[in-house]
Write a protein that holds these residues in place. Structure first.
Motif, PDB file in Angstrom:
ATOM      1  N   VAL A  72       0.848  -1.204   0.000  1.00  0.00           N
ATOM      2  CA  VAL A  72       0.000   0.000   0.000  1.00  0.00           C
ATOM      3  C   VAL A  72       0.879   1.249   0.000  1.00  0.00           C
ATOM      4  N   HIS A  73       1.885   1.262   0.870  1.00  0.00           N
ATOM      5  CA  HIS A  73       2.768   2.439   0.954  1.00  0.00           C
ATOM      6  C   HIS A  73       3.578   2.630  -0.331  1.00  0.00           C
ATOM      7  N   ARG A  74       4.075   1.542  -0.904  1.00  0.00           N
ATOM      8  CA  ARG A  74       4.857   1.650  -2.136  1.00  0.00           C
ATOM      9  C   ARG A  74       4.013   2.188  -3.291  1.00  0.00           C
ATOM     10  N   GLY A  75       2.695   1.969  -3.224  1.00  0.00           N
ATOM     11  CA  GLY A  75       1.808   2.425  -4.285  1.00  0.00           C
ATOM     12  C   GLY A  75       1.281   3.839  -4.104  1.00  0.00           C
ATOM     13  N   LEU A  76       1.644   4.507  -3.010  1.00  0.00           N
ATOM     14  CA  LEU A  76       1.138   5.863  -2.763  1.00  0.00           C
ATOM     15  C   LEU A  76       1.726   6.855  -3.772  1.00  0.00           C
ATOM     16  N   PRO A  77       0.918   7.807  -4.236  1.00  0.00           N
ATOM     17  CA  PRO A  77       1.455   8.839  -5.129  1.00  0.00           C
ATOM     18  C   PRO A  77       2.602   9.590  -4.453  1.00  0.00           C
ATOM     19  N   GLY A  78       3.710   9.729  -5.164  1.00  0.00           N
ATOM     20  CA  GLY A  78       4.857  10.472  -4.641  1.00  0.00           C
ATOM     21  C   GLY A  78       5.824   9.651  -3.806  1.00  0.00           C
ATOM     22  N   MET A  79       5.516   8.362  -3.586  1.00  0.00           N
ATOM     23  CA  MET A  79       6.404   7.537  -2.765  1.00  0.00           C
ATOM     24  C   MET A  79       7.685   7.215  -3.542  1.00  0.00           C
ATOM     25  N   LYS A  80       8.806   7.243  -2.827  1.00  0.00           N
ATOM     26  CA  LYS A  80      10.107   6.875  -3.390  1.00  0.00           C
ATOM     27  C   LYS A  80      10.747   5.843  -2.471  1.00  0.00           C
ATOM     28  N   GLY A  81      11.625   5.022  -3.041  1.00  0.00           N
ATOM     29  CA  GLY A  81      12.338   4.031  -2.249  1.00  0.00           C
ATOM     30  C   GLY A  81      13.119   4.665  -1.105  1.00  0.00           C
ATOM     31  N   GLU A  82      13.693   5.842  -1.353  1.00  0.00           N
ATOM     32  CA  GLU A  82      14.458   6.544  -0.308  1.00  0.00           C
ATOM     33  C   GLU A  82      13.572   6.852   0.894  1.00  0.00           C
ATOM     34  N   TYR A  83      12.314   7.245   0.638  1.00  0.00           N
ATOM     35  CA  TYR A  83      11.415   7.592   1.738  1.00  0.00           C
ATOM     36  C   TYR A  83      11.100   6.360   2.591  1.00  0.00           C
ATOM     37  N   LEU A  84      10.874   5.231   1.931  1.00  0.00           N
ATOM     38  CA  LEU A  84      10.616   3.992   2.675  1.00  0.00           C
ATOM     39  C   LEU A  84      11.820   3.625   3.537  1.00  0.00           C
ATOM     40  N   ASP A  85      13.018   3.768   2.973  1.00  0.00           N
ATOM     41  CA  ASP A  85      14.231   3.435   3.718  1.00  0.00           C
ATOM     42  C   ASP A  85      14.422   4.367   4.918  1.00  0.00           C
ATOM     43  N   ILE A  86      14.118   5.655   4.728  1.00  0.00           N
ATOM     44  CA  ILE A  86      14.227   6.607   5.844  1.00  0.00           C
ATOM     45  C   ILE A  86      13.231   6.250   6.941  1.00  0.00           C
ATOM     46  N   PHE A  87      11.994   5.950   6.534  1.00  0.00           N
ATOM     47  CA  PHE A  87      10.983   5.611   7.534  1.00  0.00           C
ATOM     48  C   PHE A  87      11.367   4.330   8.270  1.00  0.00           C
ATOM     49  N   ALA A  88      11.915   3.354   7.538  1.00  0.00           N
ATOM     50  CA  ALA A  88      12.397   2.122   8.174  1.00  0.00           C
ATOM     51  C   ALA A  88      13.504   2.447   9.176  1.00  0.00           C
ATOM     52  N   GLY A  89      14.396   3.370   8.801  1.00  0.00           N
ATOM     53  CA  GLY A  89      15.470   3.775   9.693  1.00  0.00           C
ATOM     54  C   GLY A  89      14.948   4.428  10.959  1.00  0.00           C
ATOM     55  N   VAL A  90      13.948   5.289  10.811  1.00  0.00           N
ATOM     56  CA  VAL A  90      13.347   5.959  11.981  1.00  0.00           C
ATOM     57  C   VAL A  90      12.712   4.919  12.905  1.00  0.00           C
ATOM     58  N   ILE A  91      12.013   3.948  12.318  1.00  0.00           N
ATOM     59  CA  ILE A  91      11.429   2.872  13.133  1.00  0.00           C
ATOM     60  C   ILE A  91      12.546   2.109  13.859  1.00  0.00           C
ATOM     61  N   GLY A  92      13.589   1.738  13.128  1.00  0.00           N
ATOM     62  CA  GLY A  92      14.687   0.984  13.720  1.00  0.00           C
ATOM     63  C   GLY A  92      15.392   1.736  14.834  1.00  0.00           C
ATOM     64  N   LEU A  93      15.596   3.026  14.643  1.00  0.00           N
ATOM     65  CA  LEU A  93      16.327   3.829  15.628  1.00  0.00           C
ATOM     66  C   LEU A  93      15.466   4.216  16.830  1.00  0.00           C
TER      67      LEU A  93
END
Length: 197
Positions: A72-93
């Protein structure tokens, strides 16, 4: 709270999924009430009702849910792989920074297991979580470059602060410096409820 506060102060991310790329997406307006994102985090971390430990990604249903939400998130308008990776990093940290704010030091082995688990979980989501030092540096640079707040972020932070003042105080100590500056600036605005204690 660290995750949500960091996210809502990154307009570049909160606008992902909006119809015109300028207004904050529906996801931001619902975040303070929990819902799907909160459910995702609880199942990801193996936390059930009353903080009981659950199977986490050992449960096929949890893996499926993570994959579905990632799609669902990957299909959002304006989503980029970098944004997913940043959000994953924020969750991890989030755990590591919050633990440090509470002056709790998990041992090295626990940290390594935690990071491995999160890396596998985020891969199911469709994001890449590298080594901790790289992720910390990348997230800090992204947050420094893109932190800010629009009216939706102000409303969301006010709601979070009213509902969870103790968590907001702990979160404040864990935040990246750029996020802390944004939250502090909003708290200092006249005629606004303070966001942190």
């Amino acid at each position: 709270m660290f995750i949500f506060t960091t996210y809502v102060t990154l307009p570049l991310l909160t606008r992902v999924g909006s119809a015109d790329g300028r207004e904050s997406a529906l996801m931001l307006r619902k975040i303070a009430d929990g819902g799907r994102e909160k459910e995702f985090l609880m199942s990801l971390l193996g936390i059930g009702g009353a903080h009981a430990r659950g199977p986490g990604i050992a449960d096929p249903a949890v893996r499926w849910r993570i994959g579905e939400l990632g799609a669902v998130h990957r299909g959002l308008p304006g989503m980029k792989g970098e944004y997913l990776d940043i959000f994953a990093g924020v969750i991890g940290l989030s755990y590591l920074r919050t633990a440090a704010a509470l002056k709790y030091r998990p041992d090295t082995d626990d940290c390594a297991r935690y990071w491995r688990y999160l890396s596998q979980s985020m891969a199911l989501f469709g994001a890449e979580l590298g080594d901790r030092e790289t992720v910390t540096d990348r997230c800090e640079r992204f947050v420094t470059r893109h932190s800010g707040a629009d009216r939706h972020a102000r409303a969301c932070l006010a709601q979070l602060s009213a509902a969870h003042p103790g968590h907001m105080a702990t979160c404040h100590r864990a935040l990246f410096p750029a996020t802390r500056r944004v939250v502090g600036t909003l708290a200092a605005e006249p005629h606004r409820r303070r966001f942190v204690s």
